[in-house]
Enzyme design. Structure first.
Site, PDB file in Angstrom:
ATOM      1  N   ASP A  67      34.644  87.631  87.246  1.00  0.00           N
ATOM      2  CA  ASP A  67      33.430  87.971  88.189  1.00  0.00           C
ATOM      3  C   ASP A  67      33.105  86.763  88.951  1.00  0.00           C
ATOM      4  O   ASP A  67      32.511  85.848  88.327  1.00  0.00           O
ATOM      5  CB  ASP A  67      32.286  88.930  87.725  1.00  0.00           C
ATOM      6  CG  ASP A  67      31.978  89.776  88.813  1.00  0.00           C
ATOM      7  OD1 ASP A  67      32.651  90.627  89.348  1.00  0.00           O
ATOM      8  OD2 ASP A  67      30.857  89.496  89.205  1.00  0.00           O
ATOM      9  N   GLY A 151      39.291  84.659 100.293  1.00  0.00           N
ATOM     10  CA  GLY A 151      37.858  85.077 100.387  1.00  0.00           C
ATOM     11  C   GLY A 151      37.099  83.938 101.334  1.00  0.00           C
ATOM     12  O   GLY A 151      37.226  83.847 102.439  1.00  0.00           O
ATOM     13  N   ASP A 153      36.810  80.862 101.191  1.00  0.00           N
ATOM     14  CA  ASP A 153      37.110  79.519 101.081  1.00  0.00           C
ATOM     15  C   ASP A 153      37.066  78.637 102.380  1.00  0.00           C
ATOM     16  O   ASP A 153      36.702  77.515 102.417  1.00  0.00           O
ATOM     17  CB  ASP A 153      38.597  79.338 100.637  1.00  0.00           C
ATOM     18  CG  ASP A 153      38.583  79.292  98.753  1.00  0.00           C
ATOM     19  OD1 ASP A 153      37.554  79.299  98.280  1.00  0.00           O
ATOM     20  OD2 ASP A 153      39.772  79.756  98.658  1.00  0.00           O
TER      21      ASP A 153
HETATM   22  P1  ITT Z   1      38.528  91.695  90.900  1.00  0.00           P
HETATM   23  O1  ITT Z   1      37.146  92.580  90.395  1.00  0.00           O
HETATM   24  O2  ITT Z   1      39.439  92.860  90.565  1.00  0.00           O
HETATM   25  O3  ITT Z   1      38.610  90.643  90.104  1.00  0.00           O
HETATM   26  P2  ITT Z   1      37.195  91.400  93.195  1.00  0.00           P
HETATM   27  O4  ITT Z   1      37.688  90.768  94.505  1.00  0.00           O
HETATM   28  O5  ITT Z   1      36.506  92.608  93.350  1.00  0.00           O
HETATM   29  O6  ITT Z   1      38.516  91.273  92.323  1.00  0.00           O
HETATM   30  P3  ITT Z   1      34.830  90.098  92.531  1.00  0.00           P
HETATM   31  O7  ITT Z   1      34.100  91.394  92.250  1.00  0.00           O
HETATM   32  O8  ITT Z   1      34.504  89.041  91.383  1.00  0.00           O
HETATM   33  O9  ITT Z   1      36.338  90.248  92.492  1.00  0.00           O
HETATM   34  O10 ITT Z   1      34.469  89.518  93.894  1.00  0.00           O
HETATM   35  C1  ITT Z   1      34.356  88.120  94.286  1.00  0.00           C
HETATM   36  C2  ITT Z   1      34.702  88.018  95.757  1.00  0.00           C
HETATM   37  O11 ITT Z   1      34.162  86.752  95.829  1.00  0.00           O
HETATM   38  C3  ITT Z   1      35.996  87.855  95.974  1.00  0.00           C
HETATM   39  O12 ITT Z   1      36.524  89.042  96.605  1.00  0.00           O
HETATM   40  C4  ITT Z   1      36.081  86.623  96.995  1.00  0.00           C
HETATM   41  O13 ITT Z   1      35.841  87.227  98.104  1.00  0.00           O
HETATM   42  C5  ITT Z   1      35.098  85.948  96.551  1.00  0.00           C
HETATM   43  N1  ITT Z   1      35.689  84.646  95.833  1.00  0.00           N
HETATM   44  C6  ITT Z   1      35.645  84.866  94.494  1.00  0.00           C
HETATM   45  N2  ITT Z   1      36.077  83.442  94.148  1.00  0.00           N
HETATM   46  C7  ITT Z   1      36.360  82.635  95.278  1.00  0.00           C
HETATM   47  C8  ITT Z   1      36.999  81.582  95.665  1.00  0.00           C
HETATM   48  O14 ITT Z   1      37.414  80.776  94.564  1.00  0.00           O
HETATM   49  N3  ITT Z   1      37.141  81.461  96.774  1.00  0.00           N
HETATM   50  C9  ITT Z   1      36.914  82.006  97.895  1.00  0.00           C
HETATM   51  N4  ITT Z   1      36.158  83.269  97.627  1.00  0.00           N
HETATM   52  C10 ITT Z   1      36.138  83.732  96.464  1.00  0.00           C
END
Ligand code: ITT
Length: 192
Positions: A67, A151, A153
């Site tokens: 997360d 995301g 980045d």
């Molecule tokens: P899962 O729960 O299925 O893993 P999710 O995309 O819904 O997928 P999260 O609830 O953890 O996951 O949301 C995290 C968001 O934060 C993700 O959608 C990205 O937009 C952003 N994010 C997380 N890590 C990142 C990274 O390394 N680089 C850029 N954006 C990131």
């Protein structure tokens, strides 16, 4: 050993593969038809544990969940655990990045400091759940730069660098990211 990467986010799955291939047989969420649970907790750690436990109970295998999100100091840590939800139902992160820029402008905020967090949880079916949290500090920058990564980045520059994560080669991002830092802690926690 098989490890189910309990994520539906292709960008995360790619990074998890890069970090773990060669050590584990990484199986993706789609390969085991893993449903997505509602993320009802109030912290990264809470949601990572929720996702890992839900996945382990569903598929009866060892599962790893992540997360993560971007927190902006001047926005009191937003979007934080709501990082995915700021992308709306379409998960459009251009919209989410524009929203951060607009909010900072509306506040007249000059502080651009921000940080990425990744909480990683490993759960065994009917067993323990180990969780760690990694962080990388930096600043947000506008306009967006670079089309690598995923995301948020394109707007994040880690401290000590001039390129955004979106402009960096994947290996450079992986050498210093919040996710890699969390993986290092996880390895230490699992070996101890
Ligand atoms: P899962 O729960 O299925 O893993 P999710 O995309 O819904 O997928 P999260 O609830 O953890 O996951 O949301 C995290 C968001 O934060 C993700 O959608 C990205 O937009 C952003 N994010 C997380 N890590 C990142 C990274 O390394 N680089 C850029 N954006 C990131």
């Amino acid at each position: 050993m098989r490890l189910v990467a309990a994520t539906h986010n292709a960008g995360k799955a790619r990074e998890i593969h890069a970090l773990l291939d060669g050590h584990y047989t990484v199986v993706t969420a789609t390969e085991v038809n893993l449903p997505e649970p509602a993320e009802t907790e109030t912290t990264f750690v809470g949601n990572a544990m929720l996702k890992a436990r839900h996945a382990a109970a569903f598929c009866g295998e060892v599962c790893l969940a992540d997360d993560s999100g971007l927190s902006v100091t001047a926005l009191d840590g937003a979007p934080g655990i709501f990082s995915a939800r700021w992308g709306g139902p379409q998960r459009d992160f251009n919209v989410a990045m524009d929203k951060i820029e607009t909010r900072l402008e509306e506040l007249g905020a000059h502080d651009r400091t921000a940080w990425f967090t990744s909480a990683l949880a490993v759960a065994w079916p009917d067993g323990p759940c180990v969780v760690v949290e990694g962080r990388v500090d930096g600043v947000v920058t506008f306009p967006r730069r670079g089309d690598r990564g995923f995301g948020y980045d394109p707007i994040f520059i880690p401290d000590g660098h001039t390129l955004t994560f979106g402009e960096m080669k994947p290996a450079l991002k992986d050498s210093l990211s919040h996710r890699t830092r969390a993986f290092e802690m996880l390895k230490a926690a699992l070996i101890d």
